[in-house]
Scaffold this motif. Sequence first.
Motif, PDB file in Angstrom:
ATOM      1  N   TYR A   1      -1.384   1.595  -4.576  1.00  0.00           N
ATOM      2  CA  TYR A   1      -0.292   0.624  -4.471  1.00  0.00           C
ATOM      3  C   TYR A   1       1.005   1.191  -5.034  1.00  0.00           C
ATOM      4  O   TYR A   1       1.004   1.902  -6.036  1.00  0.00           O
ATOM      5  CB  TYR A   1      -0.664  -0.671  -5.203  1.00  0.00           C
ATOM      6  N   GLN A   2       2.107   0.860  -4.371  1.00  0.00           N
ATOM      7  CA  GLN A   2       3.430   1.279  -4.798  1.00  0.00           C
ATOM      8  C   GLN A   2       4.348   0.045  -4.887  1.00  0.00           C
ATOM      9  O   GLN A   2       4.210  -0.875  -4.079  1.00  0.00           O
ATOM     10  CB  GLN A   2       4.019   2.286  -3.795  1.00  0.00           C
ATOM     11  N   PRO A   3       5.267  -0.027  -5.832  1.00  0.00           N
ATOM     12  CA  PRO A   3       5.555   1.002  -6.825  1.00  0.00           C
ATOM     13  C   PRO A   3       4.513   1.127  -7.921  1.00  0.00           C
ATOM     14  O   PRO A   3       4.580   2.044  -8.728  1.00  0.00           O
ATOM     15  CB  PRO A   3       6.899   0.539  -7.394  1.00  0.00           C
ATOM     16  N   GLY A   4       3.545   0.229  -7.983  1.00  0.00           N
ATOM     17  CA  GLY A   4       2.477   0.314  -8.968  1.00  0.00           C
ATOM     18  C   GLY A   4       1.605  -0.917  -8.912  1.00  0.00           C
ATOM     19  O   GLY A   4       1.974  -1.932  -8.325  1.00  0.00           O
ATOM     20  N   ARG A   5       0.433  -0.835  -9.543  1.00  0.00           N
ATOM     21  CA  ARG A   5      -0.520  -1.943  -9.492  1.00  0.00           C
ATOM     22  C   ARG A   5      -0.339  -2.948 -10.623  1.00  0.00           C
ATOM     23  O   ARG A   5      -0.929  -4.027 -10.592  1.00  0.00           O
ATOM     24  CB  ARG A   5      -1.949  -1.398  -9.525  1.00  0.00           C
TER      25      ARG A   5
ATOM     26  N   ALA B   1       9.590   1.254  -0.948  1.00  0.00           N
ATOM     27  CA  ALA B   1      10.800   1.820  -1.545  1.00  0.00           C
ATOM     28  C   ALA B   1      11.772   0.743  -2.019  1.00  0.00           C
ATOM     29  O   ALA B   1      12.438   0.896  -3.044  1.00  0.00           O
ATOM     30  CB  ALA B   1      11.483   2.743  -0.539  1.00  0.00           C
ATOM     31  N   GLY B   2      11.859  -0.349  -1.291  1.00  0.00           N
ATOM     32  CA  GLY B   2      12.775  -1.416  -1.684  1.00  0.00           C
ATOM     33  C   GLY B   2      12.080  -2.692  -2.089  1.00  0.00           C
ATOM     34  O   GLY B   2      12.685  -3.769  -2.041  1.00  0.00           O
ATOM     35  N   PHE B   3      10.817  -2.590  -2.517  1.00  0.00           N
ATOM     36  CA  PHE B   3      10.012  -3.792  -2.730  1.00  0.00           C
ATOM     37  C   PHE B   3      10.524  -4.647  -3.885  1.00  0.00           C
ATOM     38  O   PHE B   3      10.699  -5.864  -3.729  1.00  0.00           O
ATOM     39  CB  PHE B   3       8.553  -3.404  -2.980  1.00  0.00           C
ATOM     40  N   VAL B   4      10.770  -4.056  -5.038  1.00  0.00           N
ATOM     41  CA  VAL B   4      11.187  -4.839  -6.205  1.00  0.00           C
ATOM     42  C   VAL B   4      12.492  -5.577  -5.917  1.00  0.00           C
ATOM     43  O   VAL B   4      12.618  -6.781  -6.172  1.00  0.00           O
ATOM     44  CB  VAL B   4      11.336  -3.937  -7.444  1.00  0.00           C
ATOM     45  N   GLU B   5      13.453  -4.861  -5.350  1.00  0.00           N
ATOM     46  CA  GLU B   5      14.740  -5.470  -5.026  1.00  0.00           C
ATOM     47  C   GLU B   5      14.597  -6.504  -3.900  1.00  0.00           C
ATOM     48  O   GLU B   5      15.259  -7.548  -3.916  1.00  0.00           O
ATOM     49  CB  GLU B   5      15.739  -4.395  -4.612  1.00  0.00           C
ATOM     50  N   GLY B   6      13.735  -6.192  -2.927  1.00  0.00           N
ATOM     51  CA  GLY B   6      13.527  -7.113  -1.817  1.00  0.00           C
ATOM     52  C   GLY B   6      12.906  -8.428  -2.239  1.00  0.00           C
ATOM     53  O   GLY B   6      13.274  -9.501  -1.735  1.00  0.00           O
ATOM     54  N   ILE B   7      11.961  -8.355  -3.167  1.00  0.00           N
ATOM     55  CA  ILE B   7      11.333  -9.572  -3.695  1.00  0.00           C
ATOM     56  C   ILE B   7      12.374 -10.427  -4.408  1.00  0.00           C
ATOM     57  O   ILE B   7      12.429 -11.656  -4.237  1.00  0.00           O
ATOM     58  CB  ILE B   7      10.163  -9.220  -4.636  1.00  0.00           C
ATOM     59  N   ALA B   8      13.216  -9.800  -5.207  1.00  0.00           N
ATOM     60  CA  ALA B   8      14.268 -10.537  -5.921  1.00  0.00           C
ATOM     61  C   ALA B   8      15.214 -11.209  -4.925  1.00  0.00           C
ATOM     62  O   ALA B   8      15.625 -12.368  -5.117  1.00  0.00           O
ATOM     63  CB  ALA B   8      15.033  -9.597  -6.841  1.00  0.00           C
ATOM     64  N   ALA B   9      15.547 -10.509  -3.853  1.00  0.00           N
ATOM     65  CA  ALA B   9      16.446 -11.072  -2.846  1.00  0.00           C
ATOM     66  C   ALA B   9      15.804 -12.258  -2.130  1.00  0.00           C
ATOM     67  O   ALA B   9      16.474 -13.264  -1.847  1.00  0.00           O
ATOM     68  CB  ALA B   9      16.833  -9.991  -1.845  1.00  0.00           C
TER      69      ALA B   9
ATOM     70  N   PHE C   1       0.856  -1.182   0.000  1.00  0.00           N
ATOM     71  CA  PHE C   1       0.000   0.000   0.000  1.00  0.00           C
ATOM     72  C   PHE C   1       0.895   1.236   0.000  1.00  0.00           C
ATOM     73  O   PHE C   1       2.023   1.198   0.517  1.00  0.00           O
ATOM     74  CB  PHE C   1      -0.896   0.009   1.240  1.00  0.00           C
ATOM     75  N   ARG C   2       0.422   2.320  -0.545  1.00  0.00           N
ATOM     76  CA  ARG C   2       1.297   3.474  -0.715  1.00  0.00           C
ATOM     77  C   ARG C   2       1.708   4.110   0.616  1.00  0.00           C
ATOM     78  O   ARG C   2       2.711   4.815   0.668  1.00  0.00           O
ATOM     79  CB  ARG C   2       0.638   4.530  -1.608  1.00  0.00           C
ATOM     80  N   TRP C   3       0.960   3.813   1.707  1.00  0.00           N
ATOM     81  CA  TRP C   3       1.365   4.355   3.002  1.00  0.00           C
ATOM     82  C   TRP C   3       2.482   3.512   3.647  1.00  0.00           C
ATOM     83  O   TRP C   3       3.074   3.925   4.624  1.00  0.00           O
ATOM     84  CB  TRP C   3       0.172   4.465   3.941  1.00  0.00           C
ATOM     85  N   GLN C   4       2.785   2.353   3.059  1.00  0.00           N
ATOM     86  CA  GLN C   4       3.902   1.535   3.545  1.00  0.00           C
ATOM     87  C   GLN C   4       5.181   1.981   2.823  1.00  0.00           C
ATOM     88  O   GLN C   4       5.796   1.249   2.058  1.00  0.00           O
ATOM     89  CB  GLN C   4       3.616   0.052   3.285  1.00  0.00           C
TER      90      GLN C   4
END
Length: 263
Positions: free
Chosen positions: A145-149, A110-118, A102-105
């Motif tokens: 939703y961030q970084p996007g839906r 901020a690090g979601f895409v990289e965190g998922i890959a890790a 959610f965008r308030w998280q």
Amino acid sequence: MPRIGLSTSSVYPESTAHAFSYAAETGYDAVEVMVGIDALSQQVEAVEKLIDHHQLPVCAVHAPCLLFTQRVWGIEPWGKLERSAEMATAVGAEVVVVHPPFRWQREYAAGFVEGIAALEESTGIAFAVENMYPWRASRGKVEMYQPGRDPSAEEYANATIDLSHAAIAKDDPVAMAERLGERLRHVHLTDGTDSAKDEHLVPGRGDIGADTFLHHLARSGFGGEVVLEINTRRCNSHEERLADLRESLEFAQRHLAATAVES
């Protein structure tokens, strides 16, 4: 054909145990466990017992990232995903379904895409990020939703397409699948209309083109899982819910097989 599974959320407000029973009775190939407020869904040993009792595998674990599951397994989002991966590994599933933040998280996002890959690298589990939708408000639509839906717009290795979410967002699921290509790992088969509600209709009862989408999957050689995730809350009896689940399974089988026959 891809394996066809049943999400435990499809029998809500009945329990995870009931979902396994329905899946076995109707002939589904597997079950996706939605980790939620049902305490049984949070317990690896309980899920393992259901697998053994019904002789049905778990194809995916849905992480507790919905609004009403924000406190399931704590409030730290990365901890939830780690526990989801632990459950998936224990029960033999290769996929964890996860929503974008959610965008308030903000820190999480901020690090979601990289965190998922890790996480995929460290656990060996595919984290299939699901497409979402804008929320409708009195002044229009709000992106929540961030970084996007749209997972096809990000560099995820694995993604989930949910047809009900595509209907709300007015997204073309076939075009999204084409953009994703082999990154499309998981499907939530359902249906929807141009509604502000996340309807999760029995496939064929909406207008998102669930049949066309299944034909595309078959033609493209989709090798992931197709999981029925429908809303049966209005069903007044076991027989009525069973009929909806059976109709959904037959729809999936018919349209995935029809394309194979045509080709």
